[in-house]
Each structure stands twice: as structure tokens, then as C-alpha cells.
Design a protein around this motif. Structure first.
Motif, PDB file in Angstrom:
ATOM      1  N   VAL A   1       9.806  32.032  -8.385  1.00 42.98           N
ATOM      2  CA  VAL A   1       9.822  30.985  -9.422  1.00 42.98           C
ATOM      3  C   VAL A   1       8.904  31.413 -10.575  1.00 42.98           C
ATOM      4  O   VAL A   1       9.267  31.272 -11.749  1.00 42.98           O
ATOM      5  CB  VAL A   1       9.389  29.616  -8.846  1.00 42.98           C
ATOM      6  N   GLY A   2       7.743  31.968 -10.241  1.00 46.31           N
ATOM      7  CA  GLY A   2       6.845  32.486 -11.276  1.00 46.31           C
ATOM      8  C   GLY A   2       7.501  33.572 -12.103  1.00 46.31           C
ATOM      9  O   GLY A   2       7.395  33.593 -13.341  1.00 46.31           O
TER      10      GLY A   2
ATOM     11  N   SER B   1       5.792  28.999 -20.969  1.00 54.29           N
ATOM     12  CA  SER B   1       6.506  29.409 -19.767  1.00 54.29           C
ATOM     13  C   SER B   1       5.850  30.638 -19.139  1.00 54.29           C
ATOM     14  O   SER B   1       5.720  30.723 -17.914  1.00 54.29           O
ATOM     15  CB  SER B   1       7.968  29.696 -20.110  1.00 54.29           C
ATOM     16  N   VAL B   2       5.421  31.590 -19.971  1.00 56.86           N
ATOM     17  CA  VAL B   2       4.735  32.783 -19.473  1.00 56.86           C
ATOM     18  C   VAL B   2       3.413  32.401 -18.822  1.00 56.86           C
ATOM     19  O   VAL B   2       3.095  32.859 -17.710  1.00 56.86           O
ATOM     20  CB  VAL B   2       4.500  33.813 -20.613  1.00 56.86           C
TER      21      VAL B   2
ATOM     22  N   LEU C   1       0.678  31.812 -13.652  1.00 58.73           N
ATOM     23  CA  LEU C   1      -0.154  31.005 -12.751  1.00 58.73           C
ATOM     24  C   LEU C   1       0.570  30.766 -11.425  1.00 58.73           C
ATOM     25  O   LEU C   1      -0.008  30.954 -10.343  1.00 58.73           O
ATOM     26  CB  LEU C   1      -0.516  29.676 -13.416  1.00 58.73           C
ATOM     27  N   VAL C   2       1.848  30.396 -11.495  1.00 56.73           N
ATOM     28  CA  VAL C   2       2.647  30.166 -10.286  1.00 56.73           C
ATOM     29  C   VAL C   2       2.757  31.466  -9.486  1.00 56.73           C
ATOM     30  O   VAL C   2       2.617  31.475  -8.262  1.00 56.73           O
ATOM     31  CB  VAL C   2       4.044  29.615 -10.658  1.00 56.73           C
ATOM     32  N   TYR C   3       2.970  32.577 -10.176  1.00 63.11           N
ATOM     33  CA  TYR C   3       3.077  33.891  -9.532  1.00 63.11           C
ATOM     34  C   TYR C   3       1.804  34.224  -8.755  1.00 63.11           C
ATOM     35  O   TYR C   3       1.858  34.640  -7.597  1.00 63.11           O
ATOM     36  CB  TYR C   3       3.361  34.948 -10.609  1.00 63.11           C
ATOM     37  N   VAL C   4       0.647  34.036  -9.405  1.00 61.63           N
ATOM     38  CA  VAL C   4      -0.638  34.336  -8.755  1.00 61.63           C
ATOM     39  C   VAL C   4      -0.840  33.440  -7.534  1.00 61.63           C
ATOM     40  O   VAL C   4      -1.295  33.905  -6.484  1.00 61.63           O
ATOM     41  CB  VAL C   4      -1.804  34.206  -9.762  1.00 61.63           C
TER      42      VAL C   4
END
Length: 194
Positions: free
Chosen positions: A41-42, A175-176, A181-184
Motif C-alpha cells: 500500500v505504501g 501521497s509520497v 510513512l506507511v512503507y516504513v
């Protein structure tokens, strides 16, 4: 880069969990898949563009999946056969050297000393990254180690904006920021499973 990282993480996580038996229980498997979903999702948020511009062609995604599948083999096959640490490097170096010679044979006249010299820096960076990846993967597992190694997504994403001056709209920037943040969070969640 983000799409490539996402496909690589998906392949490596699933193969290391299923075939390398790094998922020690159904609970760990479910949490790994959940963490992988958060990571993906990230990645999707980071690659989101306004008005559909910059959409990725199906052929490009196919090539990224093929590339990621072979990179997954590159990362996981050594663990599958119980080859760890320094045992990996000589055979891989020979394979890369021979492969590099074969690839460059077609365009041998186009090889320039200046370009070769500059690429020694990237090759040296690859050696450092590879050495640490394989040294740590035997103790943490391939899935966790590889997830952390793919934090390079942050460098590539912000490097393209800051250094390469890639243009982003205000919505794309949000969005980036949210996507990274979601990725981390997903990568940290994956690491907590070890």
C-alpha cells in the motif's frame, strides 16, 4: 523504482516464508502477509500520480516482475542450499564477471574508460550492500533482511525529487509523504516478526 521494490519484496517475502520455512507458525505467516500488504500500500501511494499521468505500461510491469523473480532467486537460493557469508561471493563474482563480459561483447566498441571508471563507484556500493545483506540474512532470515534492505525506496523516491528535481503536484507530494510513512511502518512490522 518503487514498483520494482514492491514486486521484489512480495516475491522474496512469500518465497522465504513458504520455501525457506521462515514462517514458524500460521500467526507469523498472517502477520508477515499483513506487513507485506502494508508495504505494498505504501508503494502504491508513493507511485500514485494525479490524472493518471505516468501510468506504467503492462509490458514494463511484466519486465519488472521477471526482474524481481530472478532477483528473488538471487537472494533466496543461497539460503535454500545453506550457503552463507563469504561462501557466496566468489561464485557470484565469477558469474557476474562472465555475465558482464557476455553482455558487453555486443557493444565492446562503445565502452569508454570514463564511464567504466564512474561505474566502479556503483559496483563498490553494490559489494558493500551485498556483503551486509548476505552476512545478516543468515541470522535474521531472508524475508526480514531483504525488507530492511529495500529501504532504498526512500533514497530513490526522495533522491528523485530533491536531486533529479522530479516535479510533483501538492497532492502527489502528500501521497509520497504518506506512502513512505506507511512503507516504513510495514517494514518495521515485518522486522518485529523475527
Amino acid at each position: 523504482m518503487p514498483i520494482s521494490v514492491g514486486t521484489q519484496l512480495a516475491f522474496v517475502t512469500l518465497v522465504s516464508g513458504i520455501f525457506l520455512l521462515e514462517w514458524t507458525s500460521v500467526f507469523v505467516a498472517l502477520l508477515s502477509i499483513l506487513a507485506l500488504a502494508v508495504i505494498l500500500v505504501g508503494v502504491l501511494l508513493v507511485t500514485k500520480t494525479s490524472k493518471g499521468k505516468g501510468a506504467v505500461a503492462k509490458q514494463v510491469i511484466l519486465f519488472l516482475c521477471i526482474s524481481s523473480a530472478f532477483l528473488m532467486l538471487y537472494v533466496t537460493i543461497t539460503s535454500y542450499f545453506g550457503i552463507h557469508g563469504a561462501q557466496v561471493f566468489l561464485p557470484q563474482s565469477i558469474g557476474m564477471f562472465v555475465g558482464g563480459i557476455i553482455i558487453s561483447m555486443k557493444k565492446i566498441t562503445q565502452l569508454k574508460l570514463k564511464a567504466i571508471t564512474r561505474n566502479i563507484v556503483t559496483g563498490s556500493s553494490w559489494v558493500i550492500a551485498n556483503t551486509t545483506l548476505f552476512a545478516i540474512s543468515s541470522s535474521l532470515g531472508v524475508g526480514v533482511t531483504y525488507s530492511f534492505s529495500q529501504m532504498s525506496l526512500l533514497v530513490a523516491t526522495y533522491g528523485s525529487i530533491i536531486l533529479l528535481r522530479e516535479k510533483k503536484t501538492a497532492g502527489e507530494k502528500r501521497s509520497v509523504y504518506f506512502g513512505t510513512l506507511v512503507y516504513v511502518v510495514g517494514v518495521i512490522g515485518m522486522s518485529l516478526l523475527k
